[in-house]
Design a protein around this motif. Structure first.
Motif, PDB file in Angstrom:
ATOM      1  N   GLY A   1       0.796  -1.224   0.000  1.00  0.00           N
ATOM      2  CA  GLY A   1       0.000   0.000   0.000  1.00  0.00           C
ATOM      3  C   GLY A   1       0.825   1.268   0.000  1.00  0.00           C
ATOM      4  O   GLY A   1       0.320   2.346  -0.329  1.00  0.00           O
ATOM      5  N   ALA A   2       2.097   1.169   0.341  1.00  0.00           N
ATOM      6  CA  ALA A   2       2.951   2.356   0.405  1.00  0.00           C
ATOM      7  C   ALA A   2       3.362   2.856  -0.975  1.00  0.00           C
ATOM      8  O   ALA A   2       3.798   4.001  -1.115  1.00  0.00           O
ATOM      9  N   PHE A   3       3.264   2.026  -2.004  1.00  0.00           N
ATOM     10  CA  PHE A   3       3.680   2.463  -3.340  1.00  0.00           C
ATOM     11  C   PHE A   3       2.740   2.014  -4.455  1.00  0.00           C
ATOM     12  O   PHE A   3       2.798   2.533  -5.563  1.00  0.00           O
ATOM     13  N   MET A   4       1.833   1.064  -4.165  1.00  0.00           N
ATOM     14  CA  MET A   4       0.937   0.567  -5.200  1.00  0.00           C
ATOM     15  C   MET A   4      -0.366   1.361  -5.183  1.00  0.00           C
ATOM     16  O   MET A   4      -0.832   1.781  -4.138  1.00  0.00           O
ATOM     17  N   PRO A   5      -0.994   1.568  -6.330  1.00  0.00           N
ATOM     18  CA  PRO A   5      -2.308   2.227  -6.365  1.00  0.00           C
ATOM     19  C   PRO A   5      -3.358   1.379  -5.657  1.00  0.00           C
ATOM     20  O   PRO A   5      -3.227   0.156  -5.551  1.00  0.00           O
ATOM     21  N   ALA A   6      -4.382   2.035  -5.178  1.00  0.00           N
ATOM     22  CA  ALA A   6      -5.413   1.342  -4.401  1.00  0.00           C
ATOM     23  C   ALA A   6      -6.217   0.370  -5.246  1.00  0.00           C
ATOM     24  O   ALA A   6      -6.757  -0.610  -4.741  1.00  0.00           O
ATOM     25  N   ASP A   7      -6.343   0.650  -6.521  1.00  0.00           N
ATOM     26  CA  ASP A   7      -7.078  -0.260  -7.399  1.00  0.00           C
ATOM     27  C   ASP A   7      -6.337  -0.373  -8.724  1.00  0.00           C
ATOM     28  O   ASP A   7      -5.274   0.218  -8.917  1.00  0.00           O
ATOM     29  N   GLY A   8      -6.871  -1.140  -9.626  1.00  0.00           N
ATOM     30  CA  GLY A   8      -6.218  -1.358 -10.910  1.00  0.00           C
ATOM     31  C   GLY A   8      -5.833  -2.813 -11.077  1.00  0.00           C
ATOM     32  O   GLY A   8      -5.806  -3.594 -10.116  1.00  0.00           O
ATOM     33  N   LYS A   9      -5.497  -3.160 -12.285  1.00  0.00           N
ATOM     34  CA  LYS A   9      -5.175  -4.540 -12.619  1.00  0.00           C
ATOM     35  C   LYS A   9      -3.681  -4.760 -12.441  1.00  0.00           C
ATOM     36  O   LYS A   9      -2.856  -4.045 -13.016  1.00  0.00           O
ATOM     37  N   THR A  10      -3.324  -5.795 -11.654  1.00  0.00           N
ATOM     38  CA  THR A  10      -1.924  -6.020 -11.283  1.00  0.00           C
ATOM     39  C   THR A  10      -1.408  -7.350 -11.817  1.00  0.00           C
ATOM     40  O   THR A  10      -2.073  -8.381 -11.716  1.00  0.00           O
ATOM     41  N   LEU A  11      -0.186  -7.316 -12.358  1.00  0.00           N
ATOM     42  CA  LEU A  11       0.539  -8.498 -12.805  1.00  0.00           C
ATOM     43  C   LEU A  11       1.728  -8.706 -11.881  1.00  0.00           C
ATOM     44  O   LEU A  11       2.503  -7.772 -11.643  1.00  0.00           O
ATOM     45  N   LEU A  12       1.874  -9.913 -11.352  1.00  0.00           N
ATOM     46  CA  LEU A  12       2.998 -10.253 -10.478  1.00  0.00           C
ATOM     47  C   LEU A  12       3.892 -11.247 -11.206  1.00  0.00           C
ATOM     48  O   LEU A  12       3.455 -12.333 -11.592  1.00  0.00           O
ATOM     49  N   VAL A  13       5.161 -10.892 -11.386  1.00  0.00           N
ATOM     50  CA  VAL A  13       6.119 -11.704 -12.126  1.00  0.00           C
ATOM     51  C   VAL A  13       7.167 -12.262 -11.170  1.00  0.00           C
ATOM     52  O   VAL A  13       7.738 -11.525 -10.369  1.00  0.00           O
ATOM     53  N   GLY A  14       7.408 -13.560 -11.270  1.00  0.00           N
ATOM     54  CA  GLY A  14       8.433 -14.177 -10.431  1.00  0.00           C
ATOM     55  C   GLY A  14       7.944 -14.538  -9.048  1.00  0.00           C
ATOM     56  O   GLY A  14       8.739 -14.612  -8.107  1.00  0.00           O
ATOM     57  N   CYS A  15       6.659 -14.795  -8.918  1.00  0.00           N
ATOM     58  CA  CYS A  15       6.104 -15.169  -7.614  1.00  0.00           C
ATOM     59  C   CYS A  15       6.514 -16.606  -7.284  1.00  0.00           C
ATOM     60  O   CYS A  15       6.363 -17.519  -8.103  1.00  0.00           O
TER      61      CYS A  15
ATOM     62  N   CYS B   1       2.715 -14.822 -12.604  1.00  0.00           N
ATOM     63  CA  CYS B   1       3.655 -15.684 -13.308  1.00  0.00           C
ATOM     64  C   CYS B   1       4.577 -16.327 -12.278  1.00  0.00           C
ATOM     65  O   CYS B   1       5.262 -15.624 -11.524  1.00  0.00           O
ATOM     66  N   ALA B   2       4.564 -17.658 -12.230  1.00  0.00           N
ATOM     67  CA  ALA B   2       5.375 -18.399 -11.270  1.00  0.00           C
ATOM     68  C   ALA B   2       6.259 -19.376 -12.026  1.00  0.00           C
ATOM     69  O   ALA B   2       5.904 -19.832 -13.113  1.00  0.00           O
ATOM     70  N   ILE B   3       7.407 -19.683 -11.464  1.00  0.00           N
ATOM     71  CA  ILE B   3       8.329 -20.638 -12.094  1.00  0.00           C
ATOM     72  C   ILE B   3       8.161 -22.002 -11.440  1.00  0.00           C
ATOM     73  O   ILE B   3       8.354 -22.140 -10.231  1.00  0.00           O
TER      74      ILE B   3
ATOM     75  N   TYR C   1      -2.210  -3.962 -18.164  1.00  0.00           N
ATOM     76  CA  TYR C   1      -2.177  -3.935 -16.708  1.00  0.00           C
ATOM     77  C   TYR C   1      -1.867  -2.513 -16.237  1.00  0.00           C
ATOM     78  O   TYR C   1      -1.149  -1.763 -16.897  1.00  0.00           O
ATOM     79  N   ASP C   2      -2.411  -2.179 -15.078  1.00  0.00           N
ATOM     80  CA  ASP C   2      -2.059  -0.888 -14.469  1.00  0.00           C
ATOM     81  C   ASP C   2      -0.678  -0.961 -13.842  1.00  0.00           C
ATOM     82  O   ASP C   2       0.084   0.012 -13.907  1.00  0.00           O
ATOM     83  N   VAL C   3      -0.378  -2.117 -13.231  1.00  0.00           N
ATOM     84  CA  VAL C   3       0.900  -2.276 -12.528  1.00  0.00           C
ATOM     85  C   VAL C   3       1.467  -3.665 -12.815  1.00  0.00           C
ATOM     86  O   VAL C   3       0.733  -4.658 -12.831  1.00  0.00           O
ATOM     87  N   ALA C   4       2.766  -3.731 -13.035  1.00  0.00           N
ATOM     88  CA  ALA C   4       3.496  -5.002 -13.058  1.00  0.00           C
ATOM     89  C   ALA C   4       4.536  -4.962 -11.953  1.00  0.00           C
ATOM     90  O   ALA C   4       5.282  -3.983 -11.835  1.00  0.00           O
ATOM     91  N   VAL C   5       4.567  -6.002 -11.124  1.00  0.00           N
ATOM     92  CA  VAL C   5       5.507  -6.092 -10.012  1.00  0.00           C
ATOM     93  C   VAL C   5       6.422  -7.286 -10.262  1.00  0.00           C
ATOM     94  O   VAL C   5       5.952  -8.398 -10.530  1.00  0.00           O
ATOM     95  N   VAL C   6       7.734  -7.061 -10.170  1.00  0.00           N
ATOM     96  CA  VAL C   6       8.712  -8.098 -10.463  1.00  0.00           C
ATOM     97  C   VAL C   6       9.530  -8.372  -9.201  1.00  0.00           C
ATOM     98  O   VAL C   6      10.140  -7.461  -8.640  1.00  0.00           O
ATOM     99  N   THR C   7       9.535  -9.603  -8.755  1.00  0.00           N
ATOM    100  CA  THR C   7      10.346  -9.975  -7.600  1.00  0.00           C
ATOM    101  C   THR C   7      11.829  -9.950  -7.981  1.00  0.00           C
ATOM    102  O   THR C   7      12.190  -9.578  -9.102  1.00  0.00           O
TER     103      THR C   7
END
Length: 457
Positions: A301-315, A330-332, A364-370
């Motif tokens: 919540g400190a940096f991500m928007p409150a809503d929107g479509k999110t993609l998580l890469v490397g989970c 996306c998981a390996i 997507y609104d946001v893509a997050v990469v581990t």
């Protein structure tokens, strides 16, 4: 009861080349009743039928025809599989020359390896230059009554299979590699007829040249079929005019392949990487074992928007997936993806890296990469970051400062790709989150490199 073979030969407007292959089959060192031949015509408009049927008295041969609706080699082969009366299907392309011991060797292979596929060694595969001296040499032999004599020439060693380095690496047992299915080029391969039926035949959605064979191989592999080579099952391919230039449809068919199998091995096949699947897949599987899993200190919540479509890469864990509340993940690893899928039933979870996305721009609104980006080789990292910048409005990268990478098969990128910038958006303890920017000028000085430390620009 002795195993018997159905030889399936797809063909199109190549009667001279077809006759070469059929003449080889006339000279097999087994009882002619040990095999049958099915010529599968993909809409020829010349005398292909007459040439094929001229071998009726010498071979147990049947001819079948489908209308010309584009290059449909997979559909043509399916006609042969459905007509096959024998236990083993041997797929041989028009113009491929096989030795007199071909049928005997195929039978012997399948007697030793049940529910297995043989990938034949094809000298000259992918050779396009019809003026090459070796091509002219072998062509002279191939127009004789005994074209199989080509395979007895010592010159054959100078005309290798394009896959020979991989065959040399793994030996006869291709299952030691990560992607044996990617070698299943139907110029010369075998499989049990019943197994071909079990996996659903060749996909007839492939139209034009390319990838229908390795997609069939991929399904065989997922079905548990084992892949081998055999030194005795080999052939010779000589360049000749192709009805469908490879470049015309290869890219389209590759995308269709990926639309069917949104999985890591097929995703990596989409990328023009300077190293093969047998290197990049073990690299990724080894690398993820070194990465953080849970990111317990993370405050999205400190940096991500409150809503929107999110993609998580490397989970790599259900805990991270829940914490990010991503819509697509996306998981390996298949098992990892299954665990995350069970924990996040509302999310779309796929076993892939996230370097190729069939969706539109800014989907997507946001893509997050581990931290997964830090194990990637330079070419793969560049491809992934550019693709994420295309499909997402914002891209965030995690960086765990204490991460230490051991030795990997391919060296990770030493720094961010040129044109990529990162700005700190959140930090706590060991973890920093960066926002990615893609620029077309040179990479700015001071941007952290991938492995740790600072890039000098």
């Amino acid at each position: 009861m002795e195993l018997q073979v159905t030889v399936i030969i797809p063909t199109y407007n190549g009667p001279d080349w077809l006759s070469r292959t059929l003449r080889c089959l006339c000279h097999q060192d087994v009882d002619p009743k040990a095999f049958e031949v099915i010529v599968c015509d993909d809409g020829s408009s010349d005398n292909t039928k007459e040439v094929a049927c001229s071998f009726d008295s010498r071979l147990d041969l049947r001819y079948c025809y489908q209308p010309d609706r584009g290059f449909r080699a997979g559909t043509a082969r399916n006609m042969g599989i459905r007509l096959a009366r024998q236990e083993i299907c041997a797929f041989v392309d028009t113009g491929v020359i096989v030795g007199e011991d071909f049928i005997r060797s195929v039978v012997d292979f399948h007697r030793r390896h049940r529910r297995a596929a043989c990938i034949g060694i094809v000298h000259g595969s992918k050779m396009r230059d019809g003026t090459h001296p070796l091509v002219r040499y072998f062509r002279q032999i191939s127009i004789s009554e005994h074209p199989e004599q080509c395979l007895k020439s010592p010159m054959l060693r100078a005309y290798p299979d394009a896959r020979q380095p991989i065959f040399d690496l793994w030996g006869h047992d291709l299952n030691r590699g990560s992607a044996p299915w990617s070698l299943y080029w139907t110029s010369l391969v075998t499989v049990e007829t019943a197994v071909a039926s079990e996996v659903g035949y060749f996909d007839e959605g492939f139209v034009g040249w390319g990838h229908e064979d390795i997609e069939f191989g991929y399904r065989l592999w997922k079905h548990g079929v084992r892949f081998y080579t055999d030194d005795r099952i080999r052939g010779l391919h000589l360049p000749h005019e192709q009805a469908a230039p490879p470049e015309a449809t290869s890219k389209k068919n590759l995308a269709y392949f990926y639309s069917k199998h949104r999985e890591l091995p097929v995703e990596m096949l989409q990328l023009d990487l300077p190293y093969g699947l047998d290197l990049v897949l073990p690299h990724l599987y080894m690398g993820v074992e070194m990465l953080p899993r849970d990111y317990e200190t993370l405050d999205p919540g400190a940096f991500m928007p409150a809503d929107g479509k999110t993609l998580l890469v490397g989970c790599l864990s259900p805990e991270s997936a829940k914490r990010l509340q991503a819509d697509a993940i996306c998981a390996i690893g298949r098992e990892t993806a299954d665990r995350i899928r069970e924990a996040c039933p509302d999310a779309t979870v796929e076993d892939r890296l996230g370097a190729v996305h069939p969706c539109g721009d800014k989907h997507y609104d946001v893509a997050v990469v581990t931290d997964i980006w830090r194990i990637l080789p330079a070419e793969l990292l560049s491809a992934m970051l550019n693709e994420l910048d295309r499909v997402a409005r914002r891209v965030f990268l995690f960086r765990s400062e204490s991460l230490e990478l051991g030795e990997l098969p391919i060296p990770p990128a030493p720094r961010m790709p040129d044109g990529c910038g990162m700005e700190t958006v959140w930090h706590r303890g060991d973890l920093t989150v960066y926002g990615l920017t893609i620029r077309r000028e040179e990479r700015p000085a001071g941007v952290p490199d991938v492995a740790g430390g600072q890039a000098t620009g």
